[in-house]
Design a protein around this motif. Structure first.
Motif, short mmCIF file in Angstrom:
data_model
loop_
_atom_site.label_atom_id
_atom_site.label_comp_id
_atom_site.label_asym_id
_atom_site.label_seq_id
_atom_site.Cartn_x
_atom_site.Cartn_y
_atom_site.Cartn_z
N THR A 121 -52.18 27.32 137.27
CA THR A 121 -51.34 26.68 136.28
C THR A 121 -51.67 27.21 134.90
O THR A 121 -52.83 27.21 134.48
N LYS A 122 -50.66 27.69 134.20
CA LYS A 122 -50.90 28.18 132.86
C LYS A 122 -50.99 27.00 131.90
O LYS A 122 -50.22 26.04 132.01
N PRO A 123 -51.90 27.05 130.98
CA PRO A 123 -52.03 25.94 130.04
C PRO A 123 -50.87 25.90 129.05
O PRO A 123 -50.20 26.91 128.80
N THR A 124 -50.62 24.75 128.50
CA THR A 124 -49.70 24.62 127.38
C THR A 124 -50.40 25.15 126.13
O THR A 124 -51.55 24.80 125.86
N ILE A 125 -49.72 26.00 125.40
CA ILE A 125 -50.29 26.56 124.18
C ILE A 125 -49.66 25.85 122.98
O ILE A 125 -48.44 25.83 122.84
N VAL A 126 -50.49 25.28 122.14
CA VAL A 126 -50.03 24.52 120.98
C VAL A 126 -50.46 25.28 119.72
O VAL A 126 -51.65 25.54 119.52
N LEU A 127 -49.48 25.64 118.90
CA LEU A 127 -49.72 26.47 117.73
C LEU A 127 -49.73 25.61 116.47
O LEU A 127 -48.81 24.82 116.24
N VAL A 128 -50.76 25.78 115.66
CA VAL A 128 -50.93 24.98 114.44
C VAL A 128 -51.07 25.94 113.26
O VAL A 128 -52.02 26.72 113.19
N HIS A 129 -50.11 25.89 112.36
CA HIS A 129 -50.11 26.81 111.22
C HIS A 129 -51.17 26.41 110.20
O HIS A 129 -51.77 25.33 110.27
N LYS A 172 -45.72 27.47 128.45
CA LYS A 172 -45.08 26.40 127.70
C LYS A 172 -45.74 26.38 126.32
O LYS A 172 -46.97 26.37 126.21
N VAL A 173 -44.92 26.37 125.27
CA VAL A 173 -45.44 26.47 123.92
C VAL A 173 -44.92 25.31 123.08
O VAL A 173 -43.74 24.96 123.14
N GLN A 194 -48.25 42.02 113.61
CA GLN A 194 -48.46 42.50 114.98
C GLN A 194 -48.34 41.34 115.97
O GLN A 194 -49.31 40.99 116.65
N PRO A 195 -47.16 40.73 116.06
CA PRO A 195 -47.04 39.51 116.87
C PRO A 195 -47.30 39.72 118.36
O PRO A 195 -47.92 38.86 119.01
N ASP A 196 -46.86 40.84 118.92
CA ASP A 196 -47.09 41.06 120.35
C ASP A 196 -48.58 41.24 120.64
O ASP A 196 -49.10 40.72 121.64
N ALA A 197 -49.28 41.96 119.77
CA ALA A 197 -50.72 42.14 119.95
C ALA A 197 -51.45 40.80 119.83
O ALA A 197 -52.38 40.51 120.59
N LEU A 198 -51.02 39.97 118.88
CA LEU A 198 -51.65 38.67 118.73
C LEU A 198 -51.38 37.80 119.94
O LEU A 198 -52.29 37.13 120.45
N ALA A 199 -50.15 37.80 120.43
CA ALA A 199 -49.82 37.01 121.62
C ALA A 199 -50.71 37.42 122.80
O ALA A 199 -51.19 36.57 123.56
N ALA A 200 -50.93 38.72 122.94
CA ALA A 200 -51.78 39.21 124.03
C ALA A 200 -53.20 38.68 123.89
O ALA A 200 -53.84 38.31 124.90
N GLU A 201 -53.72 38.64 122.68
CA GLU A 201 -55.07 38.13 122.46
C GLU A 201 -55.14 36.62 122.72
O GLU A 201 -56.12 36.12 123.27
N VAL A 214 -43.76 30.56 110.91
CA VAL A 214 -44.54 31.80 110.97
C VAL A 214 -44.84 32.23 112.39
O VAL A 214 -45.08 33.41 112.66
N TRP A 215 -44.83 31.28 113.33
CA TRP A 215 -45.19 31.59 114.71
C TRP A 215 -44.00 32.07 115.55
O TRP A 215 -44.16 32.32 116.75
N GLY A 216 -42.83 32.21 114.96
CA GLY A 216 -41.62 32.44 115.75
C GLY A 216 -41.70 33.59 116.73
O GLY A 216 -41.35 33.45 117.91
N TYR A 217 -42.17 34.75 116.29
CA TYR A 217 -42.24 35.92 117.19
C TYR A 217 -43.26 35.69 118.30
O TYR A 217 -43.05 36.10 119.45
N VAL A 218 -44.37 35.05 117.96
CA VAL A 218 -45.41 34.80 118.96
C VAL A 218 -44.91 33.79 120.00
O VAL A 218 -45.17 33.94 121.20
N VAL A 219 -44.20 32.77 119.55
CA VAL A 219 -43.63 31.79 120.49
C VAL A 219 -42.74 32.49 121.51
O VAL A 219 -42.85 32.26 122.73
N ALA A 220 -41.88 33.37 121.03
CA ALA A 220 -40.95 34.08 121.93
C ALA A 220 -41.72 34.90 122.97
O ALA A 220 -41.35 34.91 124.16
#
Length: 264
Positions: A25-33, A55-56, A251-258, A41-47
């Motif tokens: 089960t993948k965890p829910t990821i909660v983003l806090v600016h 689930k974000v 670098q949103p894709d690189a950040l999402a990967a991390e 600011v998180w729009g690209y990473v959310v996508a």
């Protein structure tokens, strides 16, 4: 041929299906600016995270466009309760990701509800210890270039970035058009949460898993000071990304990967 296909379909339908093999089960990821930001600011990473099956939840903290509130009502406690409300219905693992000042917000939530949190992920973020405030940590960072571009309005309880000055500091690794966009997007920040010491204990916050993503060209929280905080509050995993302070824009894709590595 049609009869053969029909017969095969009937046999398949009548057969007892094998149980599906459930994947992890993948965890829910909660983003806090962080400070001077909105949830946008998180729009690209959310996508990217959603594309990868997560689930974000992207939290808009109160006191700024998207979640307006009187400045006099804004507090670090309110930020923490906003996160708690957002994850109240989560029954599975939750990964809290905080950017910059968001490190205080997610730490406060981990202290309040450690049983709800799988991992805290600090992205170019302050990693506080008990009694720290953003003000106390920021003033200790001799490598930061943020101070000279700040305006402090004590009368109205707000901090702001001087017009046109934010992009070069926040998005120092980005092209000019990104820097210009960042300069135009920074918002005023309520002062009270920035000066509030956070209460953290070894039995609650101290037992929550932690990961840091350090930004190597950061001019807001210097990379050296990020390393100092990681040493003071050991983390399970320390990752790096070769960006300035706002990797979700440069670098949103690189950040999402991390973030996905951190989430496990």
């Amino acid at each position: 041929m049609k009869k053969l296909i029909s017969a095969a379909a009937s046999i398949a339908a009548a057969a007892t299906p094998l149980p599906a093999l459930a994947g992890p089960t993948k965890p829910t990821i909660v983003l806090v600016h962080g400070a001077f930001e909105t949830a946008e600011v998180w729009g690209y990473v959310v996508a990217k995270l959603e594309k990868d099956g997560y689930k974000v939840k992207n939290i808009a903290l109160p006191g700024r466009p998207g979640n307006e509130r009187a400045v006099t009502e804004i507090s670090l406690d309110l930020y923490q309760r906003t996160v708690a409300s957002a994850i109240a219905d989560e029954t599975g693992p939750v990964v809290l990701v905080g950017h910059s000042f968001g490190g205080f917000t997610i730490s406060a939530e981990a202290e309040a509800e450690p049983q709800k949190i799988k991992t805290l992920v600090y992205v170019a973020a302050y990693i506080p210890r008990n009694g720290d405030s953003l003000l106390s940590l920021a003033t200790a960072d001799s490598g930061s270039k943020l101070g000279p571009v700040l305006d402090i309005d004590k009368e109205h309880g707000l901090a702001s970035v001087k017009p046109g000055a934010g992009g070069g500091v926040f998005a120092s690794d980005g092209p000019q058009q990104v820097q210009d966009a960042v300069s135009g997007a920074v918002v005023a920040e309520p002062l009270a949460p920035l000066a509030t010491p956070v209460t953290l204990t070894a039995d609650r916050f101290g037992k929550v898993d932690k990961v840091a993503i350090r930004t190597l060209r950061d001019q807001v929280i210097s990379t050296g000071y990020q390393a100092t905080m990681i040493k003071a509050t050991p983390v399970r995993l320390s990752l790096t990304i070769d960006t300035g302070h706002v990797p979700f824009l440069t670098q949103p894709d690189a950040l999402a990967a991390e973030i996905e590595k951190a989430a496990g």
